[in-house]
Scaffold this active site. Sequence first.
Site, mmCIF file in Angstrom:
data_model
loop_
_atom_site.group_PDB
_atom_site.id
_atom_site.type_symbol
_atom_site.label_atom_id
_atom_site.label_comp_id
_atom_site.label_asym_id
_atom_site.label_seq_id
_atom_site.Cartn_x
_atom_site.Cartn_y
_atom_site.Cartn_z
ATOM 1 C CD GLU A 268 -15.997 37.941 12.855
ATOM 2 O OE1 GLU A 268 -16.792 36.970 12.881
ATOM 3 O OE2 GLU A 268 -16.376 39.126 12.949
ATOM 4 C CG HIS B 185 -17.698 45.668 21.744
ATOM 5 N ND1 HIS B 185 -18.747 44.981 22.291
ATOM 6 C CD2 HIS B 185 -17.981 45.804 20.423
ATOM 7 C CE1 HIS B 185 -19.641 44.695 21.356
ATOM 8 N NE2 HIS B 185 -19.204 45.184 20.209
#
Lengths: 323, 337
Positions: A59, A128
């Site tokens: 990321e 998540h």
Amino acid sequence: MQMNMVQAIGDALRLEMARDPRVVVLGEDVAKVGGVFRVTQGLFEAFGEERVIDTPLSEGGIIGCAIGMALYGLVPVPEIQFADFIFPAYDQIVSELAKYRWRSGGEYSAKLVIRTPVGGGIRGGLYHSQSPESLFIHVAGLKVVCPATPEDAKGLLLAAIRDPDPVLFFEPKRIYRAAKGDVPDGDYTVEIGKARIARAGDKVTIIAWGAMLYEALAAADEAAKKGIACEVIDLRTLWPVDIDTIVASVKKTGRVVIVHEAPKTCGFGAELVALINEKAFLHLEAPPTRVTGFDTPFPYTHEMEYLPLAHRILPAIEQAATY
Amino acid sequence: MSSQAEPQSAPTDPDGTMDRRDLHASDASAGDGSAPAEAAPARLLPLYRLMVLARALDMRLTEEVRTGALEAWKAGRCEGALVGAASALAQGDWLFAGAYDFAASLARGVPLSDALAHVFGVSGDCTKGRTPAGSARLASHELALGSYGFHNGAHLTHAAGVAWAAKIRGDKAVALALFDGDEISGGEFHNALNFAGVFRLPVVFVAVRKGDVPAASHRGIAYGVPTAVADGGNVLDVVSKVAAAISCAREGGGATLIEITHDEANVDALARCESELESRGLDSECRAAKEAADRDVDAAVSRARAAAPVPPATLFDDVYASVPAHLADQRAGLRTR
């Protein structure tokens, strides 16, 4: 045309990539797989490997490189696969992206849109399901958007891509497919920084965004049966927040309940309460309250107890109404 | 869940030697193709003048700090490395320099007056007094000079991203990022080298190594990025190696990691360049360069010291493209002491 949120976002990307050759999509699994939620499906086939790019699982690298692309003059729309994964990129976002225009004296804008699914309700557990909006709202130089309807998702994404500033585009994954509605064909934008009155009322103001908008509306339905007419505001843009719409509603009702999935302490609700106190204190009939996720990590088994669902919002409405 | 992207035509390395980029002066370096030791004055003089200017700036600003006129100043005395690397760039190429890399910014074409306004944080500073005094955090879109944040190597992926954008657009621009030994250790270095290697990006990473910091030269192989070493005490060696890497990138050969080393015994590229020029009878040119540098630095410092301060209200500009309502409110509450 009837669409769900996935389709609406995909429509916006397709439209803008055709209209503006500078737009580039990059992220993990966005190209050949079409995204783990299939949001970017078809883009790779339509626009090719130069403009729809599968990146390494990194990321920090995705956002750092996207910043470089933006400096050169492309309009990158990087995806962070789940907002929970955004933290390796947090330094690039906070230290570089947010500050680039300011620290370069306006020489450069690092303009890009980071798309990322947020929120729980999908049995995702700790990593998540998070909603990290306050961590970005708190950083000068960023805009933060979170649509709740397909129509807003398409219009706000188009607006975000064309906005001169960096934007975090939070997509409430719980309602990716559950949120359905009429979405105008072709090109249109929804103005960033403008909230929407999802339901008019005059007794209690409920402020919500993302998937919790629907919980707020459900709670408002129940409250209506008890004679409490709620006004539900869908913020749509978290920052810059539409404080004028909020204040106008508070002046009407005097009672506010703010709903967000993110943990209570230093969540965006805290800022909204502070702003309401600054600007509408004398109109308040009850202390503004917040119905939020708890100050715990996001659970797996007890997800439905954690989330601020309608069954937790309703008592807060009643308390505000009868204070 | 995601799969590693396939490198586009990954280089093969049957003999285990691919980690070394073979860069010689014959590869598209500036000028006459002669070996560095025999270089014509036409190549050396411009480089010398830039190094002299950087040195004069360094010495004068060190003095300004000593007298209290300037809050802070630090320059690394790696003029050969910085001037050499920056001088190897072509017009459309991009430079990401470090916080104290004034010599590189000057070589890139930043006017001395702009540099001094920036150092003193006064009117004329492109960053409007927002960055620390004494540092080279200038940015210039016109000169394709990126903005530097802080000492974590974040600019390395920015350079990779610029290179990537140029490649996507089919442009021939190459990006160069200067960094120092401390920035080798962090995740940003890894991210930048990783992406540059996987996507074969036209970016040159230049580690300016001085003192006891980790070596960069053996790390490129892990990323499929060939490395080369240049001598920081020899400006022409730096120019030719960096130019060759840039040329290689421009022709689609991907990224290179160059480590510029500084030998304890032989670090002063400026002195070496000067004795080279003097040995060719160019003493008067050297003297003229030094006098011009002192004069120009003196004038620029005087101008900067006399310049108006930056108005505090500018604090609220450039946070966003236009000043939003909440910042306009806050600006209204600004009080000067």
